[in-house]
Design an enzyme around this catalytic site. Structure first.
Site, PDB file in Angstrom:
ATOM      1  N   HIS A  41      35.439  43.225  48.989  1.00  0.00           N
ATOM      2  CA  HIS A  41      36.868  43.563  49.084  1.00  0.00           C
ATOM      3  C   HIS A  41      37.167  44.587  47.992  1.00  0.00           C
ATOM      4  CE1 HIS A  41      41.218  42.829  48.559  1.00  0.00           C
ATOM      5  NE2 HIS A  41      41.210  42.239  49.734  1.00  0.00           N
ATOM      6  N   ASP A  52      33.594  36.392  43.376  1.00  0.00           N
ATOM      7  CA  ASP A  52      34.902  36.536  44.012  1.00  0.00           C
ATOM      8  C   ASP A  52      35.004  35.404  45.038  1.00  0.00           C
ATOM      9  OD1 ASP A  52      36.980  37.056  45.711  1.00  0.00           O
ATOM     10  OD2 ASP A  52      36.499  39.173  46.037  1.00  0.00           O
ATOM     11  N   GLN A  97      37.848  33.716  49.199  1.00  0.00           N
ATOM     12  CA  GLN A  97      37.714  33.139  50.552  1.00  0.00           C
ATOM     13  C   GLN A  97      36.874  31.872  50.562  1.00  0.00           C
ATOM     14  OE1 GLN A  97      39.491  34.113  52.988  1.00  0.00           O
ATOM     15  NE2 GLN A  97      40.143  36.157  52.395  1.00  0.00           N
ATOM     16  N   LYS A 151      46.091  31.800  49.015  1.00  0.00           N
ATOM     17  CA  LYS A 151      45.128  31.610  50.110  1.00  0.00           C
ATOM     18  C   LYS A 151      44.708  30.154  50.227  1.00  0.00           C
ATOM     19  CE  LYS A 151      43.186  36.246  49.569  1.00  0.00           C
ATOM     20  NZ  LYS A 151      43.628  37.052  50.710  1.00  0.00           N
ATOM     21  N   CYS A 205      41.054  45.812  53.473  1.00  0.00           N
ATOM     22  CA  CYS A 205      40.716  46.167  52.089  1.00  0.00           C
ATOM     23  C   CYS A 205      39.207  46.212  51.883  1.00  0.00           C
ATOM     24  CB  CYS A 205      41.350  45.210  51.078  1.00  0.00           C
ATOM     25  SG  CYS A 205      43.117  45.259  51.090  1.00  0.00           S
TER      26      CYS A 205
HETATM   27  N1  PMP Z   1      38.634  39.142  47.456  1.00  0.00           N
HETATM   28  C1  PMP Z   1      38.598  38.723  48.730  1.00  0.00           C
HETATM   29  C2  PMP Z   1      37.269  38.363  49.348  1.00  0.00           C
HETATM   30  C3  PMP Z   1      39.792  38.611  49.449  1.00  0.00           C
HETATM   31  O1  PMP Z   1      39.754  38.207  50.721  1.00  0.00           O
HETATM   32  C4  PMP Z   1      41.018  38.951  48.820  1.00  0.00           C
HETATM   33  C5  PMP Z   1      42.328  38.874  49.580  1.00  0.00           C
HETATM   34  N2  PMP Z   1      42.311  39.440  50.847  1.00  0.00           N
HETATM   35  C6  PMP Z   1      40.982  39.371  47.498  1.00  0.00           C
HETATM   36  C7  PMP Z   1      39.784  39.456  46.847  1.00  0.00           C
HETATM   37  C8  PMP Z   1      42.241  39.746  46.770  1.00  0.00           C
HETATM   38  O2  PMP Z   1      43.078  38.659  46.623  1.00  0.00           O
HETATM   39  P1  PMP Z   1      44.572  38.887  46.050  1.00  0.00           P
HETATM   40  O3  PMP Z   1      45.174  39.964  46.899  1.00  0.00           O
HETATM   41  O4  PMP Z   1      45.212  37.555  46.254  1.00  0.00           O
HETATM   42  O5  PMP Z   1      44.446  39.278  44.625  1.00  0.00           O
END
Ligand code: PMP
Length: 418
Positions: free
Chosen positions: A131, A208, A211, A234, A374
């Site tokens: 991401h 990270d 998920q 999430k 993203c």
């Molecule tokens: N890493 C992953 C794998 C994600 O899916 C996301 C959110 N889509 C993020 C980072 C970023 O999370 P946040 O926007 O809550 O900071």
């Protein structure tokens, strides 16, 4: 919150759904089918009430006042930290830092750890499926310090090449930062193995876990992860709150990232000294309500049982993969079965643009995400500008997957002019 469930019982989805007010609403005159959980999850009464109780009965700033409300707010804020630490099995609560979310947590490490540990010519190892949150902060660090990013190759389903990975680690490698589960492909990366190999080379690892923590048991001590980042929104919690877990030994070596109130021990006109953990990394008034709400979300998840949630999502994912694979026009990205996979399914429908599919599904009340998620480098690797993505959580049902599939078929017929 329904109180007669125990963590041992199989979740009763109907009673879980009754805890989420939004799931009873309609979109375009159809019942909401919410399948965008990888973007953000819905909130149960229990979490919503924890926020209103805070604001209605003990709203105050923490750590500073000696009055009753401030003491109560401080106790609830710190109790939330304790419960979150227990949830991920952190050795100590002060290894759990409240941040604004995963993005904020990774930026904190890239600044506070990266700026003093990464020098010109050093290497930072990522995967090709990250991401942007676990890519851009490292690009920024690399530019600041003159370091290089290297990427563990992945196959078309997102499985990392462990042999190439091991070869990439060298004297210049400073950190490995990997996603635990891809928000596009649903693939689960072998983080335990990646960490073991990195540690054999004396290299720390950031996971990270945006998920993974919401959907499966993540035991930070068992993984031996050095840093773990995830977001409250999430996992049934409020937006604007998240967690950086870091090993005490590493956090203690790091300077703060944000300067201001609450993160200091002594302030002189020209110099200051820092507070201990976790305050050192929580400068300014934090998101008190958010932290309390995230604590309530963790209680809710614990009451259902995280392993029950994983099992429920796996059976939904298995069912959805079969149903989608039966549609001739649908092409699924990521692993075709539930081995090493979570409840996120990206797909294409013929040559129809994902945005058009997303818009048509919405007219049936089906909420999915369409876009690059993203993860633009991954889209390029897959050779598509975007995908449609359905993602599941504890309150979804096979009936909703049937509605998704029926809606996709209707959208396809519409574009075919049928
Ligand atoms: N890493 C992953 C794998 C994600 O899916 C996301 C959110 N889509 C993020 C980072 C970023 O999370 P946040 O926007 O809550 O900071």
């Amino acid at each position: 919150m329904t109180t007669n469930r125990s963590a041992e019982t199989t979740p009763d989805v109907a009673s879980i759904r009754a805890d989420f007010p939004i799931l009873g609403t309609q979109v375009h005159d159809s019942p909401l089918v919410y399948l965008d959980n990888a973007a953000t999850t819905q909130k149960p009464h229990h979490v919503i009430e924890s926020l209103s109780t805070y604001y209605e009965t003990y709203n105050a700033n923490i750590h500073r006042g000696l009055h009753t409300l401030s003491e109560q707010a401080t106790a609830e804020y710190e109790s939330a930290r304790d419960r979150i630490a227990a949830f991920i099995n952190a050795k100590q609560s002060h290894e759990v830092i409240f941040t604004r979310g995963t993005t904020d947590a990774i930026n904190l490490v890239a600044r506070a750890w990266g700026d003093s540990n990464v020098a010109s010519g050093d290497e930072i190892i990522l995967t090709e499926i990250e991401h942007h949150s676990n890519l851009v902060p490292w690009q920024m660090l690399a530019h600041r310090r003159g370091a290089h990013l290297r990427f563990i190759p992945t196959d078309s389903e997102g499985h990392v090449d462990l042999v190439e990975y091991e070869k990439m680690l060298g004297k210049r490698t400073r950190i490995v930062a990997v996603t635990h589960m891809s928000n596009v492909l649903g693939v689960i990366t072998p983080v335990a193995e990646l960490i073991r190999i990195a540690h054999a080379n004396g290299i720390p690892v950031l996971v990270d876990a945006a998920q993974s923590v919401p959907h499966m048991k993540v035991n930070v001590q068992e993984l031996d992860a050095d840093f773990v980042a995830f977001s409250g929104h999430k996992m049934l919690g409020p937006t604007g709150i998240g967690i950086l877990y870091g090993k005490e030994s590493l956090l203690n070596t790091m300077d703060p990232f944000i300067g201001g109130g609450s993160m200091i021990r002594v302030v002189e006109l020209h110099e200051s000294s820092w507070a201990g953990l976790p305050e050192k990394f929580e400068g300014g008034t934090p998101n008190i309500a958010g932290a309390i709400g995230l604590g309530a979300a963790v209680d809710y998840i614990n009451q259902i049982g995280i392993s029950n949630i994983t099992a429920h999502e796996m059976s939904l994912t298995d069912y959805a993969l079969q149903q989608l694979q039966d549609l001739d026009s649908v092409r699924i990205f990521g692993p075709p079965d539930t081995a090493n996979r979570g409840g996120v399914i990206s797909f294409a429908v013929g040559e129809i643009h994902p945005h058009d599919i997303g818009t048509l599904l919405d007219t049936d009340g089906v909420a999915v995400r369409a876009g690059h998620h993203c993860a633009q480098p991954l889209m390029r690797k897959l050779g598509v500008p975007a995908t449609v993505r359905a993602s599941f959580y504890l309150y979804n049902t096979t009936d909703e997957i049937d509605q998704l599939v029926a809606s996709i078929s209707r959208a396809k017929d519409f574009f075919d002019g049928a």
